[in-house]
Design an enzyme around this catalytic site. Structure first.
Site, PDB file in Angstrom:
ATOM      1  N   SER A  11      38.674  32.581  42.246  1.00  0.00           N
ATOM      2  CA  SER A  11      39.080  33.892  41.747  1.00  0.00           C
ATOM      3  C   SER A  11      40.446  34.281  42.293  1.00  0.00           C
ATOM      4  O   SER A  11      40.803  33.916  43.418  1.00  0.00           O
ATOM      5  CB  SER A  11      38.029  34.915  42.195  1.00  0.00           C
ATOM      6  N   TYR A  35      32.506  39.379  48.938  1.00  0.00           N
ATOM      7  CA  TYR A  35      32.592  38.571  47.714  1.00  0.00           C
ATOM      8  C   TYR A  35      33.812  37.660  47.753  1.00  0.00           C
ATOM      9  O   TYR A  35      33.714  36.442  47.550  1.00  0.00           O
ATOM     10  CB  TYR A  35      32.628  39.445  46.445  1.00  0.00           C
ATOM     11  N   LYS A  84      34.582  33.220  48.099  1.00  0.00           N
ATOM     12  CA  LYS A  84      35.447  32.337  47.304  1.00  0.00           C
ATOM     13  C   LYS A  84      36.428  31.610  48.216  1.00  0.00           C
ATOM     14  O   LYS A  84      36.694  30.424  48.037  1.00  0.00           O
ATOM     15  CB  LYS A  84      36.192  33.137  46.228  1.00  0.00           C
TER      16      LYS A  84
HETATM   17  P1  NAD Z   1      27.572  36.122  35.705  1.00  0.00           P
HETATM   18  O1  NAD Z   1      26.807  36.883  36.715  1.00  0.00           O
HETATM   19  O2  NAD Z   1      27.577  36.608  34.319  1.00  0.00           O
HETATM   20  O3  NAD Z   1      27.100  34.611  35.700  1.00  0.00           O
HETATM   21  C1  NAD Z   1      26.592  33.972  36.843  1.00  0.00           C
HETATM   22  C2  NAD Z   1      25.288  33.309  36.435  1.00  0.00           C
HETATM   23  O4  NAD Z   1      24.771  32.593  37.560  1.00  0.00           O
HETATM   24  C3  NAD Z   1      24.212  34.310  35.998  1.00  0.00           C
HETATM   25  O5  NAD Z   1      23.714  33.909  34.742  1.00  0.00           O
HETATM   26  C4  NAD Z   1      23.154  34.218  37.098  1.00  0.00           C
HETATM   27  O6  NAD Z   1      21.843  34.396  36.586  1.00  0.00           O
HETATM   28  C5  NAD Z   1      23.371  32.815  37.648  1.00  0.00           C
HETATM   29  N1  NAD Z   1      23.010  32.631  39.055  1.00  0.00           N
HETATM   30  C6  NAD Z   1      23.474  33.313  40.124  1.00  0.00           C
HETATM   31  N2  NAD Z   1      22.916  32.841  41.245  1.00  0.00           N
HETATM   32  C7  NAD Z   1      22.074  31.835  40.882  1.00  0.00           C
HETATM   33  C8  NAD Z   1      21.216  30.948  41.590  1.00  0.00           C
HETATM   34  N3  NAD Z   1      21.085  30.997  42.915  1.00  0.00           N
HETATM   35  N4  NAD Z   1      20.518  30.031  40.891  1.00  0.00           N
HETATM   36  C9  NAD Z   1      20.628  29.957  39.545  1.00  0.00           C
HETATM   37  N5  NAD Z   1      21.411  30.763  38.825  1.00  0.00           N
HETATM   38  C10 NAD Z   1      22.133  31.703  39.493  1.00  0.00           C
HETATM   39  O7  NAD Z   1      29.072  35.997  36.279  1.00  0.00           O
HETATM   40  P2  NAD Z   1      30.392  35.491  35.540  1.00  0.00           P
HETATM   41  O8  NAD Z   1      31.276  36.652  35.325  1.00  0.00           O
HETATM   42  O9  NAD Z   1      30.044  34.630  34.410  1.00  0.00           O
HETATM   43  O10 NAD Z   1      31.034  34.664  36.723  1.00  0.00           O
HETATM   44  C11 NAD Z   1      30.857  33.245  36.826  1.00  0.00           C
HETATM   45  C12 NAD Z   1      31.612  32.742  38.038  1.00  0.00           C
HETATM   46  O11 NAD Z   1      32.990  33.074  37.920  1.00  0.00           O
HETATM   47  C13 NAD Z   1      31.154  33.343  39.359  1.00  0.00           C
HETATM   48  O12 NAD Z   1      31.203  32.335  40.344  1.00  0.00           O
HETATM   49  C14 NAD Z   1      32.179  34.411  39.643  1.00  0.00           C
HETATM   50  O13 NAD Z   1      32.308  34.676  41.006  1.00  0.00           O
HETATM   51  C15 NAD Z   1      33.427  33.767  39.081  1.00  0.00           C
HETATM   52  N6  NAD Z   1      34.475  34.720  38.697  1.00  0.00           N
HETATM   53  C16 NAD Z   1      34.182  35.724  37.821  1.00  0.00           C
HETATM   54  C17 NAD Z   1      35.160  36.639  37.453  1.00  0.00           C
HETATM   55  C18 NAD Z   1      34.852  37.778  36.533  1.00  0.00           C
HETATM   56  O14 NAD Z   1      35.625  38.744  36.503  1.00  0.00           O
HETATM   57  N7  NAD Z   1      33.788  37.734  35.752  1.00  0.00           N
HETATM   58  C19 NAD Z   1      36.452  36.514  37.973  1.00  0.00           C
HETATM   59  C20 NAD Z   1      36.723  35.458  38.856  1.00  0.00           C
HETATM   60  C21 NAD Z   1      35.716  34.571  39.209  1.00  0.00           C
HETATM   61  C1  WQD Z   2      40.741  46.780  36.846  1.00  0.00           C
HETATM   62  C2  WQD Z   2      41.536  48.063  37.027  1.00  0.00           C
HETATM   63  C3  WQD Z   2      40.568  49.608  38.565  1.00  0.00           C
HETATM   64  C4  WQD Z   2      37.126  50.911  36.288  1.00  0.00           C
HETATM   65  C5  WQD Z   2      37.554  42.523  39.821  1.00  0.00           C
HETATM   66  C6  WQD Z   2      37.205  41.834  41.114  1.00  0.00           C
HETATM   67  C7  WQD Z   2      37.936  40.533  41.226  1.00  0.00           C
HETATM   68  C8  WQD Z   2      37.716  39.645  40.011  1.00  0.00           C
HETATM   69  C9  WQD Z   2      38.018  40.394  38.759  1.00  0.00           C
HETATM   70  C10 WQD Z   2      35.813  38.210  40.364  1.00  0.00           C
HETATM   71  C11 WQD Z   2      41.610  48.500  38.491  1.00  0.00           C
HETATM   72  C12 WQD Z   2      40.680  50.214  37.193  1.00  0.00           C
HETATM   73  C13 WQD Z   2      38.293  50.248  36.647  1.00  0.00           C
HETATM   74  C14 WQD Z   2      37.177  52.333  36.076  1.00  0.00           C
HETATM   75  C15 WQD Z   2      39.532  52.294  36.558  1.00  0.00           C
HETATM   76  N1  WQD Z   2      36.344  39.253  39.877  1.00  0.00           N
HETATM   77  N2  WQD Z   2      39.459  50.926  36.780  1.00  0.00           N
HETATM   78  N3  WQD Z   2      38.402  52.966  36.208  1.00  0.00           N
HETATM   79  O1  WQD Z   2      39.389  45.147  40.413  1.00  0.00           O
HETATM   80  O2  WQD Z   2      41.030  43.724  39.143  1.00  0.00           O
HETATM   81  O3  WQD Z   2      38.931  42.772  39.816  1.00  0.00           O
HETATM   82  O4  WQD Z   2      37.281  41.639  38.740  1.00  0.00           O
HETATM   83  O5  WQD Z   2      36.291  37.346  41.033  1.00  0.00           O
HETATM   84  O6  WQD Z   2      37.485  39.898  42.376  1.00  0.00           O
HETATM   85  O7  WQD Z   2      37.563  42.677  42.187  1.00  0.00           O
HETATM   86  O8  WQD Z   2      38.954  44.480  37.988  1.00  0.00           O
HETATM   87  O9  WQD Z   2      37.967  45.580  36.040  1.00  0.00           O
HETATM   88  O10 WQD Z   2      37.234  46.324  38.342  1.00  0.00           O
HETATM   89  O11 WQD Z   2      39.512  46.909  37.557  1.00  0.00           O
HETATM   90  O12 WQD Z   2      40.609  52.904  36.673  1.00  0.00           O
HETATM   91  O13 WQD Z   2      36.189  52.979  35.785  1.00  0.00           O
HETATM   92  O14 WQD Z   2      40.862  49.119  36.343  1.00  0.00           O
HETATM   93  O15 WQD Z   2      40.834  50.560  39.569  1.00  0.00           O
HETATM   94  O16 WQD Z   2      42.875  49.051  38.719  1.00  0.00           O
HETATM   95  P1  WQD Z   2      39.626  44.124  39.419  1.00  0.00           P
HETATM   96  P2  WQD Z   2      38.311  45.820  37.457  1.00  0.00           P
END
Ligand code: NAD
Ligand code: WQD
Length: 342
Positions: A128, A154, A158
């Site tokens: 991330s 969190y 990572k």
């Molecule tokens: P999500 O929660 O939608 O998907 C994760 C999936 O993993 C879920 O379906 C959950 O049921 C499953 N899971 C979690 N723990 C488990 C376990 N112990 N055993 C089996 N299944 C399990 O999340 P996402 O948004 O699809 O994110 C996927 C990956 O990408 C994560 O590692 C997250 O940290 C990373 N990531 C997400 C974002 C984002 O903004 N969505 C950004 C950067 C990184």
């Molecule tokens: C975006 C912007 C908020 C809601 C998160 C995780 C990061 C990564 C991506 C996993 C910010 C603003 C939001 C609201 C607002 N995930 N906002 N009012 O914070 O960039 O990142 O998701 O790895 O680790 O921290 O994304 O969508 O939460 O926020 O003003 O009700 O929207 O303050 O500036 P963020 P976000």
């Protein structure tokens, strides 16, 4: 399905996982989903079937249960692994740090150990942009930009995950790992059959906006208006989830053609930044409805402005994001209406 490359997709029922499974199927792979649905619904599997015409294999297993997880490796011969399964809510990780460390790290350790034990060499890890923290100086970060101390457990999972991989590589000739640092994945599949699930109260901007339009949320608070950005609100690199999914397919193809052992790190973003107000205005244009919002205080730990330098991912994978933030808004809005309809 015989002869097709089997890919283990942990967390494949989740948001990014389900979109990636669609891309894998459409590119001739045979994905095997391992997910215990702790943060997903069975409807995402049905959605994958509606889009691709193929019902993917699903193993309902907790990847922290090593022996159950091992049985999946015994059943299938994988040529690659995409490891999504993890918890991802920043605020919750502050309240329940051990829940996050246990699931995100034990899950990764089991996946790596079993990959080595069963000789599966191609491994993609969901990292991330959170690892960069608040960028020092330049808001455009590249893969060499300094890693800042995590502002929540969190993000720490990572950073530690990337470190675990780095250390493990040294002892495992042949293993090839791609750490993909996603920026802000948003939107949904253009068919509206899969998207981000509204389990619980959302904190991320896109689901908060769509739910404010439909009235599930009374008012959106814009977190701060006094940042040194184009309009005073925070700037992020929002990338369409289908573009993120495609990067995984390109990543697997690329890994196949490399010799081990190494870990490569790539930013997965668009290279462009959008402010909170720009996103709200785009939603208003696309939906034809007003978003009920007002300015509130800054959110604790928020980063002012960050977006990806995408040169390395473009050059390495021959991949770049094809969809615009307006496409992502349109698809997020379509998905929200589909949810309401269902
Ligand atoms: P999500 O929660 O939608 O998907 C994760 C999936 O993993 C879920 O379906 C959950 O049921 C499953 N899971 C979690 N723990 C488990 C376990 N112990 N055993 C089996 N299944 C399990 O999340 P996402 O948004 O699809 O994110 C996927 C990956 O990408 C994560 O590692 C997250 O940290 C990373 N990531 C997400 C974002 C984002 O903004 N969505 C950004 C950067 C990184
Ligand atoms: C975006 C912007 C908020 C809601 C998160 C995780 C990061 C990564 C991506 C996993 C910010 C603003 C939001 C609201 C607002 N995930 N906002 N009012 O914070 O960039 O990142 O998701 O790895 O680790 O921290 O994304 O969508 O939460 O926020 O003003 O009700 O929207 O303050 O500036 P963020 P976000």
């Amino acid at each position: 399905m015989q002869g097709m490359k089997k890919i283990l997709v942990t967390g494949g029922a989740g948001y990014i996982g389900s979109h990636t499974v669609v891309e894998l199927i459409e590119n001739g792979y045979h994905p095997v989903i391992v997910d215990d649905f702790r943060n997903a619904l069975q409807s995402s599997i049905k959605g994958i079937e509606k889009i691709t015409g193929i019902l993917p294999v699903v193993k309902e297993i907790d990847i922290c249960d090593r022996s159950a997880f091992k049985a999946v490796f015994e059943e299938f011969e994988f040529s690659g692994i995409i490891h999504f399964a993890a918890y991802k809510a920043v605020g919750e990780s502050v309240a329940f740090p051990l829940k996050y460390y246990r699931n995100n790290l034990v899950g990764l350790i089991n996946a790596l150990e079993l990959a080595a034990e069963f000789g599966v060499n191609d491994f993609v890890f969901s990292s991330s942009c959170t690892v960069y923290g608040e960028p020092k100086g330049n808001s455009i970060v590249n893969e060499e930009s300094e890693i800042q101390p995590a502002n929540a457990p969190y993000g720490a999972t990572k950073q530690i995950g990337e470190q675990i991989i780095q250390d493990f590589i040294q002892t495992n000739p042949g293993l090839k790992v791609l750490n993909l640092r996603y920026f802000n994945p948003v939107g949904a599949h253009s068919s509206a059959h899969i998207g981000e699930l509204p389990l619980g109260k959302p904190n991320n901007l896109f689901p908060v906006v769509t739910q404010t339009i439909t009235g599930k949320i009374a008012e959106l608070k814009v977190n701060g208006n006094d940042y040194s950005t184009k309009d005073g609100t925070c700037v992020r690199d929002y990338i369409h989830v289908s573009d993120v999914a495609e990067a995984h397919v390109k990543g697997l193809e690329w890994l196949t053609n490399q010799d081990g052992d190494f870990v490569e790190v790539l930013n997965i973003g668009t290279g462009k930044g959008a402010s909170v107000l720009e996103i709200i205005h785009t939603f208003e244009e696309i939906s034809g409805q007003k978003v009920n919002w007002s300015f509130g205080p800054r959110r604790d730990g928020d980063i002012e402005e960050i977006y990806a330098n995408v040169e390395k991912s473009r050059e390495t994978l021959n991949w770049s994001a094809k969809r615009t933030v307006t496409d992502a808004v349109r698809d997020a809005w379509r998905w929200e209406q589909q949810l309401k309809h269902d």
